[in-house]
Write a protein that holds these residues in place. Structure first.
Motif, short mmCIF file in Angstrom:
data_model
loop_
_atom_site.label_atom_id
_atom_site.label_comp_id
_atom_site.label_asym_id
_atom_site.label_seq_id
_atom_site.Cartn_x
_atom_site.Cartn_y
_atom_site.Cartn_z
N LYS A 198 -8.70 18.59 -8.02
CA LYS A 198 -7.46 17.86 -7.80
C LYS A 198 -7.24 16.76 -8.85
O LYS A 198 -6.28 15.99 -8.75
CB LYS A 198 -7.44 17.25 -6.40
N ASN A 199 -8.13 16.69 -9.84
CA ASN A 199 -8.06 15.64 -10.86
C ASN A 199 -7.98 14.24 -10.23
O ASN A 199 -7.16 13.41 -10.61
CB ASN A 199 -6.86 15.85 -11.79
N GLU A 200 -8.88 14.01 -9.26
CA GLU A 200 -8.89 12.73 -8.58
C GLU A 200 -10.23 12.03 -8.75
O GLU A 200 -11.29 12.66 -8.64
CB GLU A 200 -8.61 12.89 -7.09
N LEU A 201 -10.17 10.73 -8.99
CA LEU A 201 -11.33 9.85 -9.00
C LEU A 201 -11.25 8.92 -7.80
O LEU A 201 -10.29 8.16 -7.67
CB LEU A 201 -11.35 9.01 -10.28
N TRP A 202 -12.23 9.01 -6.91
CA TRP A 202 -12.33 8.09 -5.80
C TRP A 202 -13.32 6.99 -6.20
O TRP A 202 -14.48 7.28 -6.52
CB TRP A 202 -12.84 8.79 -4.55
N ILE A 203 -12.88 5.74 -6.13
CA ILE A 203 -13.72 4.63 -6.58
C ILE A 203 -13.80 3.57 -5.49
O ILE A 203 -12.78 3.15 -4.93
CB ILE A 203 -13.17 4.01 -7.89
N GLY A 204 -15.00 3.12 -5.20
CA GLY A 204 -15.23 2.08 -4.21
C GLY A 204 -15.45 0.73 -4.86
O GLY A 204 -15.03 0.49 -5.99
N GLY A 205 -16.15 -0.16 -4.14
CA GLY A 205 -16.43 -1.47 -4.72
C GLY A 205 -16.89 -2.48 -3.70
O GLY A 205 -16.97 -2.20 -2.50
N HIS A 206 -17.19 -3.67 -4.20
CA HIS A 206 -17.67 -4.77 -3.36
C HIS A 206 -16.57 -5.72 -2.95
O HIS A 206 -16.67 -6.39 -1.92
CB HIS A 206 -18.75 -5.57 -4.10
N GLY A 207 -15.54 -5.82 -3.76
CA GLY A 207 -14.50 -6.82 -3.53
C GLY A 207 -14.61 -7.94 -4.54
O GLY A 207 -15.58 -8.04 -5.29
N SER A 208 -13.60 -8.78 -4.56
CA SER A 208 -13.53 -9.85 -5.54
C SER A 208 -13.41 -11.19 -4.83
O SER A 208 -12.58 -11.37 -3.94
CB SER A 208 -12.32 -9.64 -6.46
N GLY A 209 -14.27 -12.14 -5.24
CA GLY A 209 -14.26 -13.46 -4.62
C GLY A 209 -14.64 -13.39 -3.15
O GLY A 209 -15.61 -12.73 -2.78
N ALA A 210 -13.84 -14.05 -2.31
CA ALA A 210 -14.14 -14.07 -0.87
C ALA A 210 -13.58 -12.84 -0.16
O ALA A 210 -13.85 -12.64 1.02
CB ALA A 210 -13.55 -15.33 -0.25
N GLU A 211 -12.83 -12.02 -0.88
CA GLU A 211 -12.19 -10.86 -0.26
C GLU A 211 -13.04 -9.61 -0.50
O GLU A 211 -13.21 -9.15 -1.64
CB GLU A 211 -10.79 -10.64 -0.85
N VAL A 212 -13.61 -9.06 0.58
CA VAL A 212 -14.46 -7.89 0.44
C VAL A 212 -13.59 -6.64 0.35
O VAL A 212 -12.47 -6.59 0.87
CB VAL A 212 -15.44 -7.76 1.63
N GLU A 213 -14.13 -5.62 -0.33
CA GLU A 213 -13.40 -4.36 -0.49
C GLU A 213 -13.45 -3.56 0.81
O GLU A 213 -14.53 -3.36 1.38
CB GLU A 213 -14.00 -3.55 -1.64
N LYS A 214 -12.30 -3.10 1.27
CA LYS A 214 -12.21 -2.32 2.49
C LYS A 214 -11.74 -0.89 2.25
O LYS A 214 -11.73 -0.07 3.18
CB LYS A 214 -11.25 -3.00 3.48
N ASP A 215 -11.36 -0.58 1.01
CA ASP A 215 -10.73 0.71 0.73
C ASP A 215 -11.40 1.44 -0.43
O ASP A 215 -12.01 0.83 -1.31
CB ASP A 215 -9.25 0.52 0.38
N ILE A 216 -11.21 2.74 -0.41
CA ILE A 216 -11.48 3.59 -1.56
C ILE A 216 -10.18 3.70 -2.34
O ILE A 216 -9.12 3.99 -1.76
CB ILE A 216 -11.96 4.98 -1.12
N HIS A 217 -10.23 3.47 -3.65
CA HIS A 217 -9.04 3.57 -4.50
C HIS A 217 -9.08 4.92 -5.22
O HIS A 217 -10.09 5.27 -5.84
CB HIS A 217 -9.01 2.44 -5.52
N VAL A 218 -8.00 5.66 -5.14
CA VAL A 218 -7.94 6.99 -5.73
C VAL A 218 -7.03 6.96 -6.96
O VAL A 218 -5.88 6.50 -6.89
CB VAL A 218 -7.42 8.03 -4.71
N TYR A 219 -7.58 7.46 -8.09
CA TYR A 219 -6.85 7.47 -9.36
C TYR A 219 -6.77 8.90 -9.89
O TYR A 219 -7.62 9.75 -9.59
CB TYR A 219 -7.57 6.60 -10.40
N ASP A 220 -5.76 9.15 -10.70
CA ASP A 220 -5.68 10.40 -11.44
C ASP A 220 -6.72 10.36 -12.56
O ASP A 220 -6.73 9.44 -13.38
CB ASP A 220 -4.28 10.57 -12.03
N SER A 221 -7.61 11.36 -12.58
CA SER A 221 -8.72 11.33 -13.54
C SER A 221 -8.26 11.61 -14.97
O SER A 221 -9.02 11.36 -15.91
CB SER A 221 -9.79 12.33 -13.13
N GLU A 222 -7.06 12.11 -15.16
CA GLU A 222 -6.55 12.39 -16.50
C GLU A 222 -5.77 11.20 -17.06
O GLU A 222 -5.97 10.79 -18.20
CB GLU A 222 -5.65 13.63 -16.48
N SER A 223 -4.86 10.67 -16.24
CA SER A 223 -3.98 9.60 -16.73
C SER A 223 -4.46 8.20 -16.36
O SER A 223 -4.03 7.21 -16.96
CB SER A 223 -2.57 9.80 -16.16
#
Length: 326
Positions: A198-223
């Motif tokens: 599906k040409n998709e990149l699912w990327i997680g994370g820790h969050g920035s500053g006091a705001e913790v990451e709650k979501d997986i961000h999905v990007y187009d792996s080509e563009s």
């Protein structure tokens, strides 16, 4: 024999014996194993996956943080950010067999499937460095600051590299070993899964500053275009694809999620204490509990726990070796 020559031989024998590599419990080559790199007590624990029991601990007394098992199934490469070398061990012999002079800064490593190079993420040089299996450095490619997550696309023969400190993803052409592009992504990104179909990149994370990451961000792996988010609270930092499903480990909430490839949650469970890493071998899902000092073996179909195996302190990464068929 002159007395000085006899004394020299004795002293030389004592010196050489003191330099001999320490012997560790050997790991039989016909076993399917999971090796847990434990960073709090500087050990590696070996688990027999078929019989679901710990075989042994190697007390290495070096601050290793990760490992790669070579295609021969015997050579174990161990690395750590504070170490000047990446060190080689033979599993079947239980001894050190050499080192690569990498310099400090190595935080991640991946055996590439297409060209049998090992890609090492170097945070001191902010590069991905490519080594052959003999330890010869073949290329290095500049990335954004503090590269960590490395993700390979076999279909496109590309390498995706996440930078923890910059909102950028680096794309590398594995055919020519050159940088192709940079994509803008969310801050403090860590952990990723690639859906080539599906040409998709699912990327997680820790969050920035006091705001913790709650979501997986999905990007187009080509563009590199952002597409949508998938809730997976909190701190989704590890991903594993298996049998048309994606397993996501959120270490901030001690949660393991099972999703389909459309991003819908099929199942979830609480697991371990501060889980960091997971691996799959012989239809078993293994999750490392960093603060509970154990590896959980899970049924990936229903996420039910099969057994919990104590390992060394602070299991941070799991690497696997599947035994060859007789």
């Amino acid at each position: 024999m002159p007395i000085f020559r006899m004394v020299f031989i004795i002293l030389a024998a004592v010196f050489l014996s003191s330099c001999t590599s320490q012997k560790y419990s050997p790991i039989e080559p016909d076993l399917s194993i999971a090796a847990s790199v434990n960073i709090k007590d500087m050990s590696v624990s070996f688990i027999d996956v078929v019989n679901m029991k710990k075989l042994t601990d190697w007390e290495l007394n070096k601050p290793y943080t990760g490992a790669v098992i070579f295609p021969d199934g015997d050579t174990l490469l161990l690395y750590g950010k504070q170490l000047e070398t990446a060190d080689l061990y033979s599993l079947k012999l239980g001894i050190s067999i050499g080192s690569w002079n990498t310099g400090k800064g190595i935080v991640n490593g991946k055996l590439l499937k297409k060209n049998t190079y090992i890609a090492l993420a170097d945070q001191n040089q902010n590069k991905i460095r490519f080594f052959d299996l003999n330890g010869q450095e073949k290329a290095d490619i500049k990335t954004e600051r503090n590269p960590f997550t490395i993700l390979e696309s076999e279909k496109e023969q590309k390498l995706y590299v996440l930078s923890f400190n910059r909102e950028q993803l680096t794309v590398i052409d594995l055919r020519k070993l050159v940088k192709l592009a940079n994509f803008h992504i969310h801050p403090a990104a860590a952990g990723a899964w690639l859906n080539d179909g599906k040409n998709e990149l699912w990327i997680g994370g820790h969050g920035s500053g006091a705001e913790v990451e709650k979501d997986i961000h999905v990007y187009d792996s080509e563009s590199g275009e952002f597409k949508y988010k998938i809730p997976a609270p909190t701190m989704p930092v590890n991903f594993l694809g298996f049998s048309n499903h994606v397993f996501v480990l959120s270490h901030g909430s001690n949660m393991l999620y099972k999703l389909n490839e459309d991003g819908n949650v099929i199942n979830s469970t609480t697991i371990g204490a501060n889980p960091f890493d997971m691996a799959l071998l012989d239809q078993y899902l293994m999750v490392a509990g960093y603060d509970s000092n154990d590896v959980h073996i899970i049924n990936p179909d229903n996420l039910e726990s099969i057994i919990t195996i104590p390992v060394g302190k602070g299991p941070f990464q799991i690497v696997i070796r599947k035994a060859e068929a007789p």
